[in-house]
Design a protein around this motif. Structure first.
Motif, short mmCIF file in Angstrom:
data_model
loop_
_atom_site.label_atom_id
_atom_site.label_comp_id
_atom_site.label_asym_id
_atom_site.label_seq_id
_atom_site.Cartn_x
_atom_site.Cartn_y
_atom_site.Cartn_z
N LYS A 174 -10.50 83.12 -0.49
CA LYS A 174 -11.84 82.58 -0.25
C LYS A 174 -11.89 81.86 1.09
CE LYS A 174 -13.33 78.61 -1.69
NZ LYS A 174 -13.73 77.46 -2.50
N GLN A 175 -10.91 81.04 1.36
CA GLN A 175 -10.90 80.30 2.63
C GLN A 175 -10.80 81.24 3.82
OE1 GLN A 175 -11.65 77.18 2.65
NE2 GLN A 175 -11.48 76.85 0.44
N ALA A 176 -10.00 82.31 3.68
CA ALA A 176 -9.88 83.28 4.77
C ALA A 176 -11.21 84.00 5.00
CB ALA A 176 -8.78 84.29 4.43
N PHE A 177 -11.91 84.32 3.93
CA PHE A 177 -13.21 84.98 4.05
C PHE A 177 -14.23 84.08 4.74
CE2 PHE A 177 -17.46 85.73 2.24
CZ PHE A 177 -17.68 87.03 2.70
N LEU A 178 -14.25 82.82 4.36
CA LEU A 178 -15.18 81.88 4.99
C LEU A 178 -14.85 81.67 6.46
CD1 LEU A 178 -15.54 79.26 2.11
CD2 LEU A 178 -17.09 81.13 2.70
N ASP A 179 -13.56 81.69 6.80
CA ASP A 179 -13.17 81.63 8.21
C ASP A 179 -13.68 82.85 8.96
OD1 ASP A 179 -11.88 79.23 7.78
OD2 ASP A 179 -9.88 80.12 7.58
N ARG A 189 -19.46 75.73 0.33
CA ARG A 189 -18.68 76.85 -0.20
C ARG A 189 -17.18 76.59 -0.16
NH1 ARG A 189 -21.47 81.38 3.42
NH2 ARG A 189 -21.97 79.50 4.61
N ARG A 190 -16.75 75.71 0.72
CA ARG A 190 -15.32 75.41 0.80
C ARG A 190 -14.81 74.78 -0.51
NH1 ARG A 190 -12.78 77.92 5.16
NH2 ARG A 190 -14.17 77.88 6.97
N GLN A 191 -15.72 74.14 -1.26
CA GLN A 191 -15.33 73.46 -2.49
C GLN A 191 -15.79 74.20 -3.74
OE1 GLN A 191 -13.32 70.91 -2.02
NE2 GLN A 191 -13.67 71.12 0.20
N ARG A 192 -16.60 75.23 -3.59
CA ARG A 192 -17.12 75.95 -4.74
C ARG A 192 -16.09 76.89 -5.34
NH1 ARG A 192 -22.93 77.85 -2.22
NH2 ARG A 192 -24.06 75.88 -2.54
N ASN A 193 -16.35 77.30 -6.57
CA ASN A 193 -15.55 78.34 -7.22
C ASN A 193 -16.14 79.70 -6.88
OD1 ASN A 193 -13.70 76.60 -8.53
ND2 ASN A 193 -15.23 76.15 -10.10
N GLY A 194 -16.02 80.07 -5.62
CA GLY A 194 -16.55 81.34 -5.17
C GLY A 194 -17.22 81.23 -3.82
N VAL A 195 -17.67 82.39 -3.30
CA VAL A 195 -18.29 82.44 -1.97
C VAL A 195 -19.80 82.60 -2.05
CG1 VAL A 195 -16.19 83.40 -0.94
CG2 VAL A 195 -18.00 84.95 -1.74
N TYR A 196 -20.38 82.44 -3.23
CA TYR A 196 -21.82 82.62 -3.40
C TYR A 196 -22.58 81.62 -2.52
CZ TYR A 196 -21.13 78.78 -6.77
OH TYR A 196 -20.78 77.58 -7.38
N ALA A 197 -23.75 82.05 -2.04
CA ALA A 197 -24.52 81.22 -1.10
C ALA A 197 -25.94 81.74 -1.01
CB ALA A 197 -23.86 81.24 0.28
N ALA A 198 -26.82 80.94 -0.41
CA ALA A 198 -28.20 81.34 -0.13
C ALA A 198 -28.54 80.92 1.28
CB ALA A 198 -29.16 80.71 -1.14
N GLN A 242 -21.74 79.17 -11.17
CA GLN A 242 -22.58 80.04 -10.35
C GLN A 242 -23.90 80.38 -11.06
OE1 GLN A 242 -22.26 84.22 -7.74
NE2 GLN A 242 -20.53 83.52 -8.94
N TRP A 243 -23.86 80.53 -12.37
CA TRP A 243 -25.10 80.78 -13.11
C TRP A 243 -26.09 79.63 -12.92
CZ3 TRP A 243 -26.73 85.24 -14.53
CH2 TRP A 243 -25.87 86.23 -15.01
N GLU A 244 -25.61 78.41 -13.06
CA GLU A 244 -26.50 77.25 -12.88
C GLU A 244 -27.05 77.20 -11.46
OE1 GLU A 244 -24.35 73.78 -14.02
OE2 GLU A 244 -24.03 74.44 -16.09
N TRP A 245 -26.20 77.46 -10.49
CA TRP A 245 -26.63 77.47 -9.09
C TRP A 245 -27.69 78.55 -8.87
CZ3 TRP A 245 -26.16 81.71 -5.88
CH2 TRP A 245 -26.50 81.51 -4.54
N LEU A 246 -27.48 79.75 -9.43
CA LEU A 246 -28.42 80.86 -9.24
C LEU A 246 -29.79 80.53 -9.84
CD1 LEU A 246 -29.05 83.75 -8.36
CD2 LEU A 246 -28.14 84.54 -10.56
N GLU A 247 -29.79 80.01 -11.07
CA GLU A 247 -31.05 79.66 -11.71
C GLU A 247 -31.81 78.63 -10.89
OE1 GLU A 247 -30.20 78.41 -15.67
OE2 GLU A 247 -29.44 80.37 -16.31
N GLN A 248 -31.11 77.62 -10.41
CA GLN A 248 -31.76 76.56 -9.63
C GLN A 248 -32.25 77.10 -8.28
OE1 GLN A 248 -29.30 73.12 -8.97
NE2 GLN A 248 -30.84 72.06 -7.74
N THR A 249 -31.43 77.91 -7.63
CA THR A 249 -31.79 78.44 -6.31
C THR A 249 -33.06 79.28 -6.39
OG1 THR A 249 -29.48 78.45 -5.57
CG2 THR A 249 -31.01 79.91 -4.41
N LEU A 250 -33.15 80.16 -7.37
CA LEU A 250 -34.32 81.02 -7.49
C LEU A 250 -35.55 80.24 -7.97
CD1 LEU A 250 -32.77 84.27 -9.01
CD2 LEU A 250 -33.47 83.86 -6.65
N ALA A 251 -35.35 79.30 -8.90
CA ALA A 251 -36.47 78.52 -9.41
C ALA A 251 -37.09 77.64 -8.33
CB ALA A 251 -36.02 77.66 -10.59
#
Length: 476
Positions: A174-179, A189-198, A242-251
């Motif tokens: 994940k860190q290599a991908f973000l770099d 995203r550096r602290q999240r469980n994944g690379v999901y973003a908006a 990520q589910w909670e983040w997705l629901e909040q982001t779209l809402a």
């Protein structure tokens, strides 16, 4: 005739035009009319166009020719989006290693499971070298200087084919991908469980939100090959965070349009032989409920992974609100450097056979495009009007357009309770009959399993005869 009349006649000027002069005069009149029409059309187009252009792609091998960067730069998009398999860091195993790895998996000695049988997981050194090589590519380097870049990953840049949460280097990956995306060290995203973003792409008064899902970091191991009944029901792609983040982001989205990007296909069904959201039916249903109930305006889905381009369409209806019908459209673009159409002949024949046999009713009537491809979407609004049009298309390396679709843009938000469930999404071409599903699955299983086993049998039989030698003929 009187003398005075003759004098007046001599004084009157006479006007005569040659045929050439008349022709020139007519052409001038036509040009004036056309110029006026053109000016009016240009003025109208100037009043029509509020445009946001986004281009997307997936499945890119660093070591191969990359033919799209010049085309992308020339079309001046407002953003470029990676949809996964941005590099291929894992490697295919040789046949002896496949057998040895299969035995290790059977013994439970391999933490990544059967996904590691055919492919060897990448180490961090190889992964970072791949990213560095991609960033050094002249075409991509120019793109980075001129156009904002966003992205998510899929399995091969995650580090292991069909990978899930068991990949031991997932955090380092994940860190290599973000770099690779030049994400700052302070980014969430550096602290999240994944690379999901908006990300919000704003042009003038218009805004388009790009929602990038991560279907690797928290993904459950697959259990459904080839039967869904093997699943226990709790399998998931995203993880609760990520589910909670997705629901909040779209809402909370107030953007004029919203793009949701997944590394693997969302709408398609009856493709148990590949990766897609239908492999985890409950997770897929949850995603559809979140999308359709969020209130986010003008949702359009994008995906990669499959090495061809395709448009899928679903007609969705709420169980308790029978009069409420929504349509979802998903454009799949996969194959920036390699695709089924550029692969060996036997692969192209197999793909054509699968597409002919399988009841892929979500697929648009145009079918698929198997050449190298990227996707482009133009959001267009009339000045000071809430309604507009999204134009989606697939581009080949020459800039030719394929699978073009138009989606009306409205001002309606369709906002409901975020936990509102009960949406049913059916193929726009109707559900296949059960007998079609059973027959097609049987044929594909036969092709995938029986044919190779039959070939192995005949090879072993030939070797056995060779080892036994020819029987000696009896002499008279």
């Amino acid at each position: 005739m009187r003398a005075g009349e003759k004098e007046r006649k001599r004084e009157m000027p006479t006007t005569s035009f040659s045929i050439l002069e008349i022709s020139v005069l007519r052409q001038l009149i036509v040009l004036v009319i056309l110029a006026g029409t053109s000016s009016a059309r240009n003025a109208a187009e100037g009043a029509v166009e509020d445009k946001v252009r986004i281009m997307l792609g997936s499945c890119n091998k660093v070591e191969r020719k990359q033919p799209f960067w010049e085309l992308i730069i020339g079309r001046r998009p407002d953003a470029w989006v990676w949809m996964g398999d941005n590099v291929y860091a894992d490697t295919k195993r040789s046949s002896p290693n496949v057998l040895a790895q299969f035995i290790r998996v059977l013994r439970g000695e391999e933490p990544t499971g059967y996904e590691s049988i055919m492919f060897e997981p990448s180490d961090l050194t190889r992964l970072r070298k791949m990213y560095e090589a991609q960033k050094a590519h002249p075409g991509y380097k120019e793109l980075r200087e001129k156009i904002p870049i966003y992205g998510t990953w899929d399995d091969h840049d995650y580090g292991i084919n069909d990978g899930d949460y068991r990949y031991t280097l997932r955090e380092e990956s994940k860190q290599a991908f973000l770099d690779f995306l030049d994400v700052s060290k302070s980014d969430a995203r550096r602290q999240r469980n994944g690379v999901y973003a908006a990300h919000d792409v704003r042009v003038g008064d218009r805004e388009v939100k790009i929602v990038l899902l991560d279907n690797r970091y928290n993904k459950s191991p697959y259990c459904s090959w080839p039967f869904r009944s093997l699943c226990r029901g709790g399998e998931d792609f995203l993880g609760e965070e990520q589910w909670e983040w997705l629901e909040q982001t779209l809402a909370e989205s107030r953007s004029d349009a919203n793009i949701v990007v997944s590394g693997i296909q969302i709408l398609t069904e009856h493709r148990w032989h590949g990766e897609n959201w239908a492999r985890f039916p409950k997770s897929r249903q949850r995603l559809l409920d979140v999308l359709l109930s969020s209130g986010a305006k003008n949702l359009i889905l994008f995906s990669g992974d499959v090495h061809f381009a395709e448009v899928s369409r679903a007609v969705c209806q709420h169980g308790e609100r029978a009069d409420e019908t929504r349509e979802l459209l998903e454009m799949t673009s996969s194959g920036m450097t390699h695709s089924w159409g550029t692969g060996p002949l036997n692969g192209r024949i197999l793909l054509a056979l699968v597409m002919w046999i399988m009841p892929f009713r979500f697929q648009s009537i145009e079918g698929i495009f198997t050449g190298l491809n990227i996707a482009q979407i133009d959001f267009q609004w009339k000045k000071e009007e809430a309604e507009g049009m999204a134009v989606l298309k697939i581009l080949d390396p020459a800039g030719n357009e394929h699978l073009m679709h138009q989606v009306p843009l409205t001002s309606s938000s369709h906002r409901h309770d975020a936990a509102d469930a009960g949406w049913t999404c059916k193929p726009h071409r109707g559900d296949p009959l059960l007998v079609e599903v059973i027959a097609s699955d049987t044929i594909i299983i036969g092709i995938v399993l029986v044919v190779p086993l039959a070939c192995v049998f005949w090879v072993l039989k030939a070797v056995w005869r060779l080892l036994r030698g020819k029987p000696k003929r009896k002499t008279a």
